[in-house]
Design an enzyme around this catalytic site. Structure first.
Site, PDB file in Angstrom:
ATOM      1  N   CYS A 152      79.467  69.487 -95.034  1.00 52.43           N
ATOM      2  CA  CYS A 152      80.113  69.301 -93.723  1.00 52.43           C
ATOM      3  C   CYS A 152      79.276  69.991 -92.639  1.00 52.43           C
ATOM      4  CB  CYS A 152      81.509  69.903 -93.766  1.00 52.43           C
ATOM      5  SG  CYS A 152      82.276  70.031 -92.141  1.00 52.43           S
ATOM      6  N   TYR A 183      80.938  75.225 -86.421  1.00 49.11           N
ATOM      7  CA  TYR A 183      82.178  75.916 -86.054  1.00 49.11           C
ATOM      8  C   TYR A 183      82.859  76.706 -87.168  1.00 49.11           C
ATOM      9  CZ  TYR A 183      87.166  76.354 -84.912  1.00 49.11           C
ATOM     10  OH  TYR A 183      88.423  76.831 -84.728  1.00 49.11           O
ATOM     11  N   CYS A 196      83.046  62.432 -88.800  1.00 53.64           N
ATOM     12  CA  CYS A 196      83.947  62.506 -87.639  1.00 53.64           C
ATOM     13  C   CYS A 196      83.224  62.140 -86.344  1.00 53.64           C
ATOM     14  CB  CYS A 196      84.603  63.882 -87.539  1.00 53.64           C
ATOM     15  SG  CYS A 196      83.439  65.229 -87.699  1.00 53.64           S
ATOM     16  N   ASP A 225      80.874  75.277 -75.433  1.00 54.64           N
ATOM     17  CA  ASP A 225      81.924  75.317 -76.460  1.00 54.64           C
ATOM     18  C   ASP A 225      81.466  74.445 -77.618  1.00 54.64           C
ATOM     19  OD1 ASP A 225      84.249  75.973 -77.733  1.00 54.64           O
ATOM     20  OD2 ASP A 225      85.606  75.145 -76.243  1.00 54.64           O
ATOM     21  N   ASP A 226      82.179  74.567 -78.765  1.00 50.95           N
ATOM     22  CA  ASP A 226      81.744  73.821 -79.950  1.00 50.95           C
ATOM     23  C   ASP A 226      82.305  72.414 -80.023  1.00 50.95           C
ATOM     24  OD1 ASP A 226      84.420  74.032 -81.362  1.00 50.95           O
ATOM     25  OD2 ASP A 226      83.929  76.125 -81.030  1.00 50.95           O
ATOM     26  N   ASN A 285      89.446  74.980-101.603  1.00 52.49           N
ATOM     27  CA  ASN A 285      89.074  74.705-100.220  1.00 52.49           C
ATOM     28  C   ASN A 285      88.617  73.260-100.147  1.00 52.49           C
ATOM     29  OD1 ASN A 285      86.224  75.641 -98.120  1.00 52.49           O
ATOM     30  ND2 ASN A 285      88.128  74.675 -97.563  1.00 52.49           N
TER      31      ASN A 285
HETATM   32 FE1  SF4 Z   1      82.978  67.928 -91.644  1.00 59.38          FE
HETATM   33 FE2  SF4 Z   1      83.436  65.969 -89.880  1.00 59.38          FE
HETATM   34 FE3  SF4 Z   1      82.643  65.395 -92.396  1.00 59.38          FE
HETATM   35 FE4  SF4 Z   1      85.093  66.387 -91.910  1.00 59.38          FE
HETATM   36  S1  SF4 Z   1      84.294  64.378 -91.267  1.00 59.38           S
HETATM   37  S2  SF4 Z   1      83.693  66.992 -93.571  1.00 59.38           S
HETATM   38  S3  SF4 Z   1      84.680  67.831 -90.222  1.00 59.38           S
HETATM   39  S4  SF4 Z   1      81.479  66.502 -90.796  1.00 59.38           S
END
Ligand code: SF4
Length: 474
Positions: A248, A254, A446, A357-358, A110
């Site tokens: 993450c 989510y 992100c 919503d997420d 994963n």
């Molecule tokens: Fe999670 Fe966003 Fe980091 Fe990707 S970039 S691991 S979705 S927090």
């Protein structure tokens, strides 16, 4: 809503031969939300591997007949996949199996390597022949190469970790061992537990331990190699603490199931908290709070409790949808959102609605959901998002796209509200993310653009396919 989950991994180690395939089946069933493209199980019957893999949901791939073909065994590994590197073909289904100089290895992964292309090129130049286009095969080859000189499989894994960059929570199976590995940043969750009869279970999320009746032992530490064999459980922590932990944060928002607990934090509680934060950061004069199923529901309850505005069930999700087949031509006439979601008109009509919503990715799905609520008679719609705006792509095992596809990277909040058709819009403030997981050790790249690793140069999901098709032209 339109972000795909990543992958789920599951492992079993038993001191006696039993139906380990059935345990893997139920574990994967509990992890189905993490990937619906394909799934697979490999069983180890006294060193002989038996496997079945296929495209589709766990219940579709593992029919009663297929399950009966599995022998009893001592070890098993399983995987559900939403591919983030490599296309959706049978060859990319996991667990991946390799035969090497010193035995066999099955790998379930994963995450996403950020240096996969470089490693694969290097391996190919030294003669490796790849059968798939997924980065998991690269991991398998890096480990087996190291195994040539390493005194044990866990030592080979440790040496391989010096070469792997990015996100990887792995469950590996050799002839006699089950090995759980988490990358030093700990991007993806991984935990283990034990059943009453002593059988060990390793899983992406605690909900899969619960599904098979295993008692949660603990999370695998970022950088840890946990080996389970006939002599017991051995933890190698050489790689722990070498870099900062970066779980993450989107696992809490989510990806994970709300009944899972990650590093001591209940996913449900984290989402409730996100709702409460939204209620104070972006209050609204409204009559009802509703959530977009499934991951918006907990945050909607949190918003409701904190604001005092009643919580209602305003949208029903068809839970049995699986992978709906829409024939070409039909796709323009049939609204995919309407197949999945239906509004409860009696809850919505004439009301001022807070809709939780997420995330908003491209904005198209959100606009369709908003239209559903409007058509059901909502007087006002105040949308609240339990995450900050997506501004940057993810390289660690999700399909959060390049900025040109992310609506927030080139539109203001007011403009997005106008585009999706809501009366007001509010996102979770980025400075509040820490409150969701209770520590600083999280990734939020992100949202912030601060990446914990070097950013890969080729980031497309189909990077290896493209390379192969170009080769046909040579
Ligand atoms: Fe999670 Fe966003 Fe980091 Fe990707 S970039 S691991 S979705 S927090």
């Amino acid at each position: 809503m339109s972000i795909h989950e990543e992958c789920g991994v599951f492992g079993v180690y038993s001191s006696y031969a039993q139906d380990v395939a059935a345990l893997a089946y139920y574990g994967l069933y509990a992890l189905q939300h993490r990937g619906q493209e394909s799934c697979g199980i490999v069983v180890n019957d006294d060193g002989v591997f038996a496997s079945h893999k296929g495209l589709g949901l766990v219940s579709e791939v593992f029919t009663e007949q297929e399950m009966k073909k599995f022998p009893y065994g001592e070890i098993a590994v399983g995987h559900v996949r939403y591919g983030t590197t490599g296309g959706n073909s049978l060859s990319n289904c996991q667990p991946i199996q390799v035969n090497h100089l010193k035995g066999k290895l099955a790998v379930a992964h994963n995450g996403n390597l950020s240096n996969a292309l470089m490693l694969r090129r290097e391996l190919e130049l030294s003669g490796a022949i790849f059968h798939s286009t997924s980065d998991t095969e690269t991991i398998a080859y890096v480990i087996t190469r190291e195994r040539i000189t390493a005194p044990s499989i866990q030592e080979a894994v440790s040496r391989a970790m010096d070469r792997l960059d990015g996100a990887y929570s792995l469950v590996l199976m050799s002839a006699a061992k089950l090995i759980a590995v988490r990358d030093p940043h700990g991007f993806r969750p991984l935990c283990y537990g034990q059943m009453e009869d002593g059988t060990y279970i390793v899983a992406s999320e605690t909900c899969a331990l619960n599904a098979v009746g295993a008692k949660f032992e603990r999370d695998i530490l970022p950088g840890e190699i946990l080996t389970i064999d006939s002599s017991g459980v051995f933890s190698d922590r050489r790689h722990c603490g070498t870099v900062a932990k970066r779980l993450c944060i989107f696992e809490h928002i989510y990806f994970s199931r709300p009944d899972s607990v990650i590093e001591g934090v209940s996913v449900h509680d984290a989402r409730m908290k996100a709702g409460a934060i939204l209620a104070s950061a972006h209050p609204a004069d409204a009559d009802i709070v509703i959530g977009v199923p499934d991951s918006g529901l907990d945050a909607a309850q949190g918003y409701s409790r904190a604001s005092g505005i009643p919580y209602g069930i305003g949208l029903i999700k068809n839970k049995y949808i699986g992978r709906t087949f829409i024939s070409p031509g039909q796709d323009r006439r049939v609204d995919q959102v309407k197949i999945k979601l239906n509004p409860v008109e009696s809850e919505i009509r004439g009301k001022r609605v807070v809709l939780i919503d997420d995330s908003i990715v491209r904005g198209t799905t959100s606009a369709r959901i908003v239209k559903l609520i409007r058509d059901a008679g909502a007087k006002e719609i105040h949308m609240r998002i339990s995450a900050p705006p997506f501004l940057y792509p993810c390289y660690y095992g999700t399909d959060i796209d390049s900025p040109e596809h992310l609506i927030a990277s080139h539109h203001s909040v007011e403009k997005i509200a106008q585009m999706i058709g809501v009366d007001s819009l509010g996102y979770l403030p980025i400075e509040n993310l820490k409150e969701l997981c209770g520590s600083d050790g999280y990734c939020s790249a992100c949202f912030s653009g601060c990446y914990p690793t070097a950013v890969p140069t080729d980031t497309r999901k189909d990077q290896f396919e493209e390379k192969l098709s170009k080769r046909k032209q040579w």
